[in-house]
Design a protein around this motif. Structure first.
Motif, PDB file in Angstrom:
ATOM      1  N   GLU B 101       0.825  -1.208   0.000  1.00 14.56           N
ATOM      2  CA  GLU B 101       0.000   0.000   0.000  1.00 14.56           C
ATOM      3  C   GLU B 101       0.863   1.264   0.000  1.00 14.56           C
ATOM      4  O   GLU B 101       0.564   2.237  -0.687  1.00 14.56           O
ATOM      5  CB  GLU B 101      -0.952   0.000   1.200  1.00 14.56           C
ATOM      6  CG  GLU B 101      -2.105  -0.973   1.036  1.00 14.56           C
ATOM      7  CD  GLU B 101      -2.919  -1.159   2.306  1.00 14.56           C
ATOM      8  OE1 GLU B 101      -4.063  -1.604   2.201  1.00 14.56           O
ATOM      9  OE2 GLU B 101      -2.401  -0.879   3.402  1.00 14.56           O
ATOM     10  N   ASN B 102       1.941   1.221   0.776  1.00 13.61           N
ATOM     11  CA  ASN B 102       2.858   2.350   0.770  1.00 13.61           C
ATOM     12  C   ASN B 102       3.441   2.575  -0.623  1.00 13.61           C
ATOM     13  O   ASN B 102       3.494   3.700  -1.116  1.00 13.61           O
ATOM     14  CB  ASN B 102       3.996   2.117   1.770  1.00 13.61           C
ATOM     15  CG  ASN B 102       3.663   2.633   3.156  1.00 13.61           C
ATOM     16  OD1 ASN B 102       3.795   3.820   3.427  1.00 13.61           O
ATOM     17  ND2 ASN B 102       3.220   1.750   4.029  1.00 13.61           N
ATOM     18  N   ALA B 104       2.168   1.607  -3.404  1.00 17.37           N
ATOM     19  CA  ALA B 104       1.102   2.014  -4.325  1.00 17.37           C
ATOM     20  C   ALA B 104       0.844   3.510  -4.211  1.00 17.37           C
ATOM     21  O   ALA B 104       0.555   4.185  -5.203  1.00 17.37           O
ATOM     22  CB  ALA B 104      -0.170   1.238  -4.034  1.00 17.37           C
ATOM     23  N   LEU B 105       0.949   4.019  -2.991  1.00 19.56           N
ATOM     24  CA  LEU B 105       0.688   5.441  -2.801  1.00 19.56           C
ATOM     25  C   LEU B 105       1.697   6.289  -3.578  1.00 19.56           C
ATOM     26  O   LEU B 105       1.329   7.243  -4.263  1.00 19.56           O
ATOM     27  CB  LEU B 105       0.745   5.789  -1.317  1.00 19.56           C
ATOM     28  CG  LEU B 105       0.117   7.134  -1.035  1.00 19.56           C
ATOM     29  CD1 LEU B 105      -1.386   6.997  -0.944  1.00 19.56           C
ATOM     30  CD2 LEU B 105       0.671   7.737   0.221  1.00 19.56           C
ATOM     31  N   SER B 106       2.965   5.933  -3.501  1.00 23.48           N
ATOM     32  CA  SER B 106       3.931   6.733  -4.264  1.00 23.48           C
ATOM     33  C   SER B 106       3.806   6.458  -5.754  1.00 23.48           C
ATOM     34  O   SER B 106       4.049   7.334  -6.571  1.00 23.48           O
ATOM     35  CB  SER B 106       5.377   6.479  -3.849  1.00 23.48           C
ATOM     36  OG  SER B 106       5.474   5.451  -2.961  1.00 23.48           O
ATOM     37  N   SER B 108       1.164   6.162  -7.256  1.00 24.55           N
ATOM     38  CA  SER B 108      -0.006   6.876  -7.785  1.00 24.55           C
ATOM     39  C   SER B 108       0.382   8.209  -8.416  1.00 24.55           C
ATOM     40  O   SER B 108      -0.456   8.904  -8.964  1.00 24.55           O
ATOM     41  CB  SER B 108      -1.050   7.083  -6.692  1.00 24.55           C
ATOM     42  OG  SER B 108      -0.600   7.990  -5.730  1.00 24.55           O
ATOM     43  N   SER B 111      -0.744   8.211 -11.804  1.00 24.32           N
ATOM     44  CA  SER B 111      -2.128   7.836 -11.526  1.00 24.32           C
ATOM     45  C   SER B 111      -2.865   7.288 -12.740  1.00 24.32           C
ATOM     46  O   SER B 111      -2.754   7.800 -13.846  1.00 24.32           O
ATOM     47  CB  SER B 111      -2.879   9.032 -10.996  1.00 24.32           C
ATOM     48  OG  SER B 111      -4.217   8.698 -10.782  1.00 24.32           O
ATOM     49  N   LYS B 112      -3.656   6.228 -12.459  1.00 26.60           N
ATOM     50  CA  LYS B 112      -4.560   5.720 -13.487  1.00 26.60           C
ATOM     51  C   LYS B 112      -5.942   6.298 -13.277  1.00 26.60           C
ATOM     52  O   LYS B 112      -6.896   5.913 -13.915  1.00 26.60           O
ATOM     53  CB  LYS B 112      -4.663   4.186 -13.378  1.00 26.60           C
ATOM     54  CG  LYS B 112      -3.376   3.458 -13.555  1.00 26.60           C
ATOM     55  CD  LYS B 112      -3.369   2.161 -12.752  1.00 26.60           C
ATOM     56  CE  LYS B 112      -3.163   2.432 -11.271  1.00 26.60           C
ATOM     57  NZ  LYS B 112      -3.445   1.308 -10.399  1.00 26.60           N
ATOM     58  N   SER B 116      -9.432   4.261  -9.439  1.00 29.39           N
ATOM     59  CA  SER B 116      -8.966   2.949  -9.862  1.00 29.39           C
ATOM     60  C   SER B 116      -8.342   2.249  -8.660  1.00 29.39           C
ATOM     61  O   SER B 116      -7.895   2.884  -7.708  1.00 29.39           O
ATOM     62  CB  SER B 116      -7.953   3.093 -10.982  1.00 29.39           C
ATOM     63  OG  SER B 116      -6.863   3.840 -10.512  1.00 29.39           O
ATOM     64  N   LYS B 117      -8.332   0.945  -8.735  1.00 33.02           N
ATOM     65  CA  LYS B 117      -7.807   0.146  -7.635  1.00 33.02           C
ATOM     66  C   LYS B 117      -6.331   0.481  -7.414  1.00 33.02           C
ATOM     67  O   LYS B 117      -5.543   0.494  -8.353  1.00 33.02           O
ATOM     68  CB  LYS B 117      -7.965  -1.335  -7.992  1.00 33.02           C
ATOM     69  CG  LYS B 117      -8.039  -2.263  -6.809  1.00 33.02           C
ATOM     70  CD  LYS B 117      -8.578  -3.622  -7.280  1.00 33.02           C
ATOM     71  CE  LYS B 117      -8.909  -4.562  -6.154  1.00 33.02           C
ATOM     72  NZ  LYS B 117      -7.884  -5.101  -5.360  1.00 33.02           N
ATOM     73  N   ALA B 118      -5.958   0.751  -6.161  1.00 33.76           N
ATOM     74  CA  ALA B 118      -4.597   1.207  -5.899  1.00 33.76           C
ATOM     75  C   ALA B 118      -3.575   0.088  -6.084  1.00 33.76           C
ATOM     76  O   ALA B 118      -2.527   0.284  -6.683  1.00 33.76           O
ATOM     77  CB  ALA B 118      -4.503   1.784  -4.493  1.00 33.76           C
ATOM     78  N   VAL B 119      -3.873  -1.090  -5.542  1.00 30.58           N
ATOM     79  CA  VAL B 119      -2.935  -2.205  -5.688  1.00 30.58           C
ATOM     80  C   VAL B 119      -3.578  -3.288  -6.540  1.00 30.58           C
ATOM     81  O   VAL B 119      -4.236  -4.186  -6.040  1.00 30.58           O
ATOM     82  CB  VAL B 119      -2.556  -2.815  -4.318  1.00 30.58           C
ATOM     83  CG1 VAL B 119      -1.265  -3.610  -4.451  1.00 30.58           C
ATOM     84  CG2 VAL B 119      -2.415  -1.757  -3.250  1.00 30.58           C
TER      85      VAL B 119
END
Ligand SMILES: Nc1ncnc2c1ncn2[C@@H]1O[C@H](COP(=O)(O)OP(=O)(O)OP(=O)(O)O)[C@@H](O)[C@H]1O
Ligand SMILES: [Mg+2]
Lengths: 300, 265
Positions: B101-102, B104-106, B108, B111-112, B116-119
């Protein structure tokens, strides 16, 4: 209507508010006092639309009203740099006037004889008992809210909001606007709280501008009671524990009142004590451990 | 690619605690430079980084990054192009979110779309592949909360976070100082590899003079809010720590003499 089912119904409806409080209190890590104002705001807006013959639209407008209240508090906190607690109090206090204004200056409004989602669905499902329909409405809405929140908090936006409560510096370093995240989260939180108010007024067929008093403490107590049973684990479990906490809270109250441990007007005091004790628990625990250690060393 | 021009910053201006943290500082980085930054405590190294990142706006001067004037750009907007690591491993990660998750945050930054689903599956594959190259077993712990990792492991994840979308500029503020020597060396090695592979322009603050002289391709030293020397690759070749110390005290003496001349006049 038996007390058993009545408590379940109220517990489910209030669970929506509890989830809203959970978002500000646990996810965002901000104590948000807008609650009592936004709850009533949703309640009176919903009541207003019921009198105009639009009960369903009323619920959506309640969500929007609560979201606006949340954004105002968020704006005061972030852009105006006002302490979060004070920002919430300011919005709440201002909303008191607005709520009276929505009800045209009167402090309550009866909705008996008007069409609400309850009367609508009762006539839809004629074969089912009144209690069953009411329970179903609560359960279905709670389920929908949980499913939406579950998916939302896995999106990029949802993840950014969760991280904002955890480490805002890191969120900023990931090129995300922390202020915006806080405002969105407070909008969602207060939107849910207002939806709860909107449902409650249709459930009771009655609107009162003072019905928000004490709701924040009730919500916090429910969050904490839920955590006693479920612990603090993932976010989804958190939302489920909110529902459980909310229902259990209603049962505790029903039992307390029926067994006449204390009169009904003591409820708020009892709720406050529950919350204060739960929040103080970590300190109390360490104090006990420390004093034990001291005594042991002295006795050697 | 980075141009800091006549940068000045005075803290608590006009009070008895007034502190000139940056003194008309000029720094220019060319494409592909990896600069190590030396200087005693309070020299203004972190302040220079804060200025570049936008933690505050300069009193005087300007900053350009990749041809764009970012002097007044807000911090989170600059962060799109600037990756930053701190000494404190706690600072760069969200402890209650998982490793993936961490990351995925960076991620982003690419960004899609907000909803959209982060992971997703693709992201998870990418993160696992990148983590595997560090040889720390992190690829098998992607669902572990970051708060449960050691400082070194957290710092490695932070390093990956700030470079997973290749930044224009990477700022490392003593990012190995809180780690034990072995871990510190490992993190340094990973840093070198990431910087080289992606050809990232980097500024790295360190108190380790020996390593500063052999890391990257240029070394500068800050003192009292100014750059007192600036050595490119050829100049610092063959330079030892004691040479550096001698240069430093000569420079200090010279400044001291200048001050005395000013005062005595
Ligand atoms: N926000 C602030 N307010 C007031 N003074 C500050 C602030 N930030 C930094 N300073 C002062 O500016 C000077 C430079 O600080 P800075 O943190 O840049 O030093 P540094 O070179 O990073 O030192 P170190 O090696 O100890 O990290 C110090 O004297 C510090 O006290
Ligand atoms: Mg520093």
């Amino acid at each position: 209507m038996s007390v058993f089912i009545g408590s379940m119904e109220l517990g489910l409806l209030y669970a929506i508010m509890v989830m809203g409080i959970y978002i500000s209190f646990r996810v965002l890590n901000i104590p948000d006092l807008t609650t009592e104002g936004s709850f009533t705001f949703g309640l009176v807006i919903s009541a207003l639309f019921v009198t105009k013959g639009h009960p369903v639209l009323g619920l959506f407008m309640a969500i929007a009203a609560g979201a606006v209240a949340g954004i105002v508090t968020g704006f005061l906190q972030t852009k105006m740099n006002i302490h979060p607690v004070l920002a919430g109090i300011l919005t709440m206090s201002g909303l008191y006037s607005i709520n009276l204004w929505v009800l045209d200056g009167s402090s309550n409004l009866t909705l008996l004889g008007t069409e609400s989602i309850y009367t609508m669905l009762r006539s839809q499902f004629e074969g089912l008992s009144r209690d069953t329909v009411e329970l179903m409405i609560g359960a279905v809405i709670v389920l929908i809210v949980i499913v939406i929140l579950y998916f939302f908090f896995q999106t990029e936006l949802g993840l950014a909001i969760r991280a904002t409560g955890d480490n805002p510096d890191m969120v900023r370093a990931s090129s995300i606007n922390v202020d915006t995240m806080k405002m969105i989260a407070l909008a969602i939180s207060n939107g849910l709280i207002a939806l709860c108010g909107g449902l409650i007024t249709q459930y009771q067929s009655f609107a009162d501008v003072n019905s928000g008093v004490g709701t924040l403490v009730v919500g916090l107590a429910s969050v904490i009671i839920g955590e006693v049973f479920f612990g603090r684990r993932s976010l989804t479990i958190g939302f489920i524990s909110c529902v459980a906490g909310s229902v259990i809270y209603r049962y505790i109250i029903a039992i307390a009142i029926n067994s006449q441990w204390f009169p009904a007007y003591m409820l708020k005091l009892v709720s406050s004590i529950i919350v204060a004790l739960a929040l103080a628990l970590p300190v109390i625990k360490t104090k006990i451990v420390e004093s034990k250690a001291k005594r042991r060393r002295k006795s050697c | 690619m980075l141009e800091v021009n006549h940068a000045s910053k005075i803290f608590a201006k006009g009070t008895p605690n007034q502190k000139i943290a940056l003194r008309n500082l000029n720094l220019s980085l060319k494409e592909g430079e990896f600069v190590t930054v030396l200087g005693s405590n309070g020299a203004g190294k972190s302040t220079l980084f804060n200025a570049i990142c936008g933690s505050f706006i300069l009193d005087e001067g300007s900053i350009r990054l990749d041809g764009r004037d970012i002097t007044f750009l807000s911090e989170h907007k600059r962060a799109r192009q600037i990756g930053r690591l701190f000494q404190d491993p706690m600072k760069g990660t969200a402890p209650n979110l998982t490793i993936e998750e961490n990351l995925a945050l960076s991620y982003s930054r690419n960004s899609k779309g907000l909803f959209s689903k982060a992971v997703g599956k693709k992201e998870r594959e990418l993160f696992r592949e990148k983590l595997r190259t560090f040889d720390m077993g992190l690829e098998d712990r992607m669902k572990t909360k970051i708060g449960l990792l050691s400082g070194g492991q957290r710092q490695v994840v932070t390093l990956l976070m700030s470079t997973i979308v290749t930044p224009k500029l990477l700022l490392l503020d003593e990012h190995t100082a809180a780690l034990d020597p072995a871990t510190s060396e490992k993190v340094m090695e990973i840093t070198n590899r990431i910087v080289k592979e992606n050809n990232i322009n980097t500024l790295m603050i360190t108190h380790n003079m020996a390593s500063a002289l052999v890391t990257g391709n240029r070394t500068i030293m800050l003192d009292d809010g100014e750059i007192i020397f600036d050595m490119t690759e050829e100049k610092r070749k063959g330079m030892t720590v004691s040479d550096l110390m001698v240069m430093y005290s000569e420079k200090k003496q010279q400044n001291f003499d200048n001050d005395r001349i000013l005062l005595s006049n």
